[in-house]
Every structure is written in C-alpha cells, then in structure tokens.
Design an enzyme around this catalytic site. Structure first.
Site, PDB file in Angstrom:
ATOM      1  N   CYS A 108      -8.955  16.402  55.039  1.00 16.11           N
ATOM      2  CA  CYS A 108      -8.596  17.581  55.835  1.00 16.11           C
ATOM      3  C   CYS A 108      -7.219  18.142  55.494  1.00 16.11           C
ATOM      4  O   CYS A 108      -6.860  19.225  55.958  1.00 16.11           O
ATOM      5  CB  CYS A 108      -8.662  17.238  57.319  1.00 16.11           C
ATOM      6  SG  CYS A 108     -10.290  16.606  57.820  1.00 16.11           S
ATOM      7  N   HIS A 165      -5.159  22.718  60.825  1.00 20.96           N
ATOM      8  CA  HIS A 165      -6.507  22.222  60.544  1.00 20.96           C
ATOM      9  C   HIS A 165      -7.289  22.184  61.846  1.00 20.96           C
ATOM     10  O   HIS A 165      -6.803  21.700  62.878  1.00 20.96           O
ATOM     11  CB  HIS A 165      -6.417  20.832  59.919  1.00 20.96           C
ATOM     12  CG  HIS A 165      -7.703  20.071  59.950  1.00 20.96           C
ATOM     13  ND1 HIS A 165      -8.888  20.592  59.464  1.00 20.96           N
ATOM     14  CD2 HIS A 165      -7.998  18.833  60.440  1.00 20.96           C
ATOM     15  CE1 HIS A 165      -9.848  19.710  59.639  1.00 20.96           C
ATOM     16  NE2 HIS A 165      -9.341  18.636  60.226  1.00 20.96           N
ATOM     17  N   ASN A 218     -15.143  20.977  62.928  1.00 21.54           N
ATOM     18  CA  ASN A 218     -14.222  20.488  61.905  1.00 21.54           C
ATOM     19  C   ASN A 218     -14.885  20.613  60.534  1.00 21.54           C
ATOM     20  O   ASN A 218     -15.806  19.873  60.208  1.00 21.54           O
ATOM     21  CB  ASN A 218     -13.868  19.031  62.201  1.00 21.54           C
ATOM     22  CG  ASN A 218     -12.891  18.437  61.202  1.00 21.54           C
ATOM     23  OD1 ASN A 218     -12.678  18.962  60.114  1.00 21.54           O
ATOM     24  ND2 ASN A 218     -12.298  17.313  61.571  1.00 21.54           N
TER      25      ASN A 218
END
Length: 396
Positions: free
Chosen positions: A171, A322, A352
């Site tokens: 990520c 993020h 996500n």
C-alpha cells in the site's frame, strides 16, 4: 540553500555527483579547476567549463501533469458480503467507512485496468506513448510472476521500448513510485515517467474471514510525471521507511503444496527434490496492530516531509492518504489539524485498493474539479512490509 520547491539547490559550490537521499534532494556541485603546467607563473588557470550533464540535471524538477484511473465493473456491497459471511452493512461501515468495493471477474484483468488508467493519464497530459521514457508499475499482485510492467508497455504501444518494471511495496507502493520517478528525472535525465498503482487483492482474500474480506477491492490509477525547470518543481519533499519486524501483523506468505512427487532417485528423495509447488496464502492481518501502526507513523512521516520541504501544515491544500480505513484517515487529519473539507476520501466506494488507492482518489478529485492546478497535496502510503512513506507535491 533551499529554493521554493523545498529541495536544496547549489549556490557557488557544485559537486561532481548528485546526492539523492530518502529525505529529498540535496544537490551541491564543485566547479573544477584545471592545472596547466606551462613552466611560468601563469600556469594555474581557473575557468568555467561548458555546462555538464550533471549541472543540467541539478536544475531539473518534476511535476504531475496527467492522471487516470480504472475499476472493475462488478460492485460488491456490504449487503452482498452479509450473504456469505457473518457481518452487516452497519458493522462494516461503522468500523471501516467502506460500503462498496469493485472486484475483477470474467474477462477483466489487472493489466487491462492498468493500461486504461495509463491511457487516460497520457491523454490528460497530452503525451504520446512513444514519448514515455519509463513505466513504473506499483503492485503486489502482478499477473505474471516476473512482473506486469512490460505487458503494459506493449499494450500502450510504446515503440521506443522504454524501460518498464514493477515496484512491490504494497500500500506504500505508489508513493515509492512517485519518489522513484523523481529520482530518474533528476538523476538520470528522463523526461516522461508513467507511474501506475494497480492491485487485485481480491484474489488473495479469504472470503470466509470477515476481518479481511470486508476491506479489499481492485483498481488502478496512474499519473504522468514530467521533467521541468527547477522553478516549476512539483515534488517538494519526501520521507520513506520500512520495518520488517512488523511483517507478522500483515502478510500473505508462501504456502507449499504437498502433492509434488519426489524424483525416483535416492538422492532426490533424501534432498526433498524437486521442491513442492508453492502459492501465496490468503492475506493475514492483525487489524488492531495495523491500526495502531498507521495512526502513529503517518502523522510523523508527513511532518517529516513538510519539514524537509520547508513548509507548514497550513500550506497543505489537500490531505490524501492511502484509503485503508476511514478512522485512520480521520485520526491522521485530526493529529495534523487538517479540516475535514480538505481531506480526500473515496474509500466508501472502493475499499482498500492497495497501491491503486492514492492515484485512484487523486484522479477522481482532479476530474471533479476539487483539486486544482497549483494546489499542494500531502500524501502518504502505509501497509504490508511494514512500509510507510509520504510526499508533499503540487498538482499540475
């Protein structure tokens, strides 16, 4: 001396090499003196040589001039997940902020999403595929063991065969890709670098584990980073870290099959050869520990990037993190004293998406008119590795 871009540029001293470190660019230069042995008192002559390649690079900056994104067609809601695992919309949305996610199915591919996002970024930037010097694919889920970037280069029709390779930092991957692009531009003379964040974590999710299956979705986002004069520089400062000790909290390790037959020889059987076929396990995460990690390190890394850029919190127009969990985003914004109306979030729609989350959210914000040319963005990635990092940049 720090310039308006936040990086340190030379005054009178120039070094023969360009020093790039994780805190930003510090580029001192040493103008050499040539000693001419003529046998007279006039034998030492100081002169200014023609502009060298190193000198030209010292004055280079980089800017983001195009963005694009793409997501799969299939949308899975919290109510859909409630049909296969013990959960419900209220439980998921209250703890994560996620309501929907997009999942790759059928004939769709991660490469296809990455190509679509890249094409949109090139169109916005008005840059032809043949003018791309480098393609960086930030992904932890390539569709080929040896990397997916070259296939994107092929699909885009880049006839000059520019270098294309993958960056794996989960990520945090997209932030690392941005910093890498700036290094290639400043230190290598590259002009147009395509940075793509794309992941399909749905392929590595245990759909019976309600602690992880509710979180992840698939998608792709891309930006075109272009060389410019130092006065136009749009990457002000950055800060990057990793801590392998935290891997135990978030990982998807190798698992071995037990079906492979050993060679029919004594030596082969004794040595366990050939090795068992391997595949990656499903994502395993200690959500509590990852949450603690994120709310601790993200404000610190953004503060570090601001300091290196010579900027203050008040200079931030937008906070773009993020997209992992809305409570993390809100917590970091509170720590940095960034008002909610200056926080970019599309987590509710996509979940996500790992390395794709920042460029996907950026693209939507730019195309909607929310983020305008010249505005300053503080962005940060964090996740498996454990890795984390931040960058202060200007759009356009």
């Amino acid at each position: 001396m720090a310039n308006a871009s936040g990086f340190f540029t030379p005054t009178m001293r120039i070094s023969s090499s360009i020093n790039i470190n994780r805190s930003g660019f510090r580029c001192p230069v040493v103008i050499s003196k040539r000693i001419r042995c003529s046998g007279t008192s006039q034998g030492v002559e100081s002169f200014s040589p023609p502009e060298s390649r190193a000198q030209r690079l010292v004055n280079k900056g980089c800017k983001l001039i195009g963005c694009g994104s793409a997501v799969p067609n299939l949308q899975i809601s919290n109510d859909d997940l409630a049909k296969i695992v013990d959960t419900n919309d209220e439980w998921i949305s209250a703890r994560t902020g996620i309501r929907n996610r997009r999942i790759l199915t059928g004939n769709e591919s991660l490469t296809g999403l990455a190509v679509e996002a890249a094409q949109k970024a090139l169109e916005m930037a008005e840059v032809k595929p043949d003018d791309v010097d480098l393609i960086l694919l930030c992904t932890s889920t390539p569709e080929d063991l040896f990397g997916g970037a070259p296939q994107i280069q092929k699909a885009l029709g880049c006839k000059g065969n520019p270098l294309a390779f993958d960056i794996t930092a989960a990520c945090s991957g997209f932030v690392l890709g941005l910093v890498s692009a700036s290094c290639y531009i400043r230190g290598g003379g590259f002009k147009n670098v395509l940075v793509i964040g794309a992941d399909s974590l749905s392929r590595y999710v245990d759909w019976t584990d309600r602690g992880t299956c509710i979180l992840f979705g698939d998608g792709a986002g891309a930006v075109l980073v272009q060389a410019c004069d130092s006065e136009e520089d749009g990457l002000f400062g950055f800060d990057l870290h990793s801590d392998g000790d935290g891997n135990r909290h978030l990982n998807a390790g190798i698992k071995e099959s037990t079906t492979t037959e050993a060679l029919g020889t004594t030596n082969g059987s004794a040595l366990g050869f050939p090795p068992n076929r391997s595949s990656f396990s499903c994502i395993k995460m200690n959500g509590t520990e990852v949450f603690r990690f994120a709310v601790s390190v993200v404000p610190q890394t953004i503060e570090a990037s601001l300091s290196k850029a010579g900027l203050n919190r008040s200079d931030i127009d937008w906070l773009l993190l993020h997209q992992a969990n809305q409570r993390i985003i809100d917590g970091v914004a509170t720590r940095l004293e960034v008002p909610k109306d200056r926080v970019i979030s599309n987590l509710a729609k996509y979940g996500n998406t790992s390395a794709a989350s920042i460029p996907l959210a950026l693209d939507e914000a730019v195309r909607s008119g929310k983020v305008k040319k010249g505005q300053t963005i503080a962005t940060a990635g964090f996740g498996a590795g454990l890795t984390w990092g931040s960058a202060i940049l200007r759009w356009g």
